[in-house]
Enzyme design. Structure first.
Site, PDB file in Angstrom:
ATOM      1  N   HIS A 211     170.997  65.266  20.509  1.00  0.00           N
ATOM      2  CA  HIS A 211     171.113  63.924  21.077  1.00  0.00           C
ATOM      3  C   HIS A 211     170.619  63.920  22.523  1.00  0.00           C
ATOM      4  O   HIS A 211     171.031  64.746  23.327  1.00  0.00           O
ATOM      5  CB  HIS A 211     172.569  63.467  21.014  1.00  0.00           C
ATOM      6  CG  HIS A 211     172.794  62.128  21.612  1.00  0.00           C
ATOM      7  ND1 HIS A 211     173.749  61.918  22.575  1.00  0.00           N
ATOM      8  CD2 HIS A 211     172.176  60.942  21.417  1.00  0.00           C
ATOM      9  CE1 HIS A 211     173.721  60.649  22.929  1.00  0.00           C
ATOM     10  NE2 HIS A 211     172.774  60.041  22.243  1.00  0.00           N
TER      11      HIS A 211
ATOM     12  N   ASP B 118     167.879  56.902  20.005  1.00  0.00           N
ATOM     13  CA  ASP B 118     169.109  56.863  20.802  1.00  0.00           C
ATOM     14  C   ASP B 118     169.495  55.413  21.104  1.00  0.00           C
ATOM     15  O   ASP B 118     168.736  54.685  21.737  1.00  0.00           O
ATOM     16  CB  ASP B 118     168.893  57.635  22.100  1.00  0.00           C
ATOM     17  CG  ASP B 118     170.175  57.930  22.855  1.00  0.00           C
ATOM     18  OD1 ASP B 118     171.190  57.235  22.619  1.00  0.00           O
ATOM     19  OD2 ASP B 118     170.162  58.851  23.678  1.00  0.00           O
TER      20      ASP B 118
ATOM     21  N   TYR C 100     153.540  61.772  32.026  1.00  0.00           N
ATOM     22  CA  TYR C 100     153.279  63.220  32.007  1.00  0.00           C
ATOM     23  C   TYR C 100     154.525  63.996  32.436  1.00  0.00           C
ATOM     24  O   TYR C 100     154.860  65.029  31.836  1.00  0.00           O
ATOM     25  CB  TYR C 100     152.128  63.591  32.938  1.00  0.00           C
ATOM     26  CG  TYR C 100     150.750  63.134  32.493  1.00  0.00           C
ATOM     27  CD1 TYR C 100     150.465  62.824  31.173  1.00  0.00           C
ATOM     28  CD2 TYR C 100     149.722  63.022  33.413  1.00  0.00           C
ATOM     29  CE1 TYR C 100     149.202  62.402  30.779  1.00  0.00           C
ATOM     30  CE2 TYR C 100     148.451  62.611  33.040  1.00  0.00           C
ATOM     31  CZ  TYR C 100     148.201  62.309  31.721  1.00  0.00           C
ATOM     32  OH  TYR C 100     146.954  61.905  31.345  1.00  0.00           O
TER      33      TYR C 100
END
Length: 150
Positions: free
Chosen positions: A22, A68, A117
């Site tokens: 998670h 999530d 990035y």
């Protein structure tokens, strides 16, 4: 091949998805993304590949991978440089796959290229796709699967 598992999901990808917990981030990137060098900095440490268009890869991954629900940035897209509000066709296609997988509208947040990035370097792993269109780069934060109701 296995029943119920999209054949695009190879053994290396399945192992990584299963190992993630998670809050871990998964990056799904296009062919122009510096995937190998970024992947070496992730928790997994090596590049994963699925040579298919981004939308097909996202569809396959989200068939197993919960997003999530505790955060606003569980689904993210790389912004177009100088045009942060523009959404190219590759991102529209991926948005449709996210909405289908979640059974509701689940808008992606946009992330500036260099910030993307940096998020990718902190991710659990990177899957590079065969997507050749620009800005086919996405981040997905892993959620939880609740216990079965008794």
């Amino acid at each position: 091949m296995l029943k119920g598992i999209n054949p695009l999901l190879n053994a290396d990808v399945l192992q990584a998805l299963r190992a993630m917990g998670h809050g871990d981030d998964l990056i799904i990137a296009d062919t122009n993304f510096p995937a190998d060098s970024v992947a070496k900095q992730t928790m997994h440490g090596k590049l994963l590949r699925i040579d298919a268009p981004a939308s097909e890869v996202v569809k396959a991954v989200l068939s197993l991978y919960p997003l999530d629900t505790f955060v606003d940035d569980a689904a993210a897209r790389m912004e177009i440089v100088g045009k942060p509000d523009e959404i190219p066709p590759v991102q529209t296609e991926v948005q449709k796959e996210i909405d289908k997988a979640e059974g509701k509208a689940w808008p992606m947040i946009s992330v500036e290229r260099y910030a993307f990035y940096e998020r990718a370097k902190k991710a659990y792993c990177v899957i590079q796709t065969g997507e050749r269109r620009f800005y086919g780069c996405f981040a997905f934060r892993k959620g939880v699967i609740p216990p079965d109701a008794e």
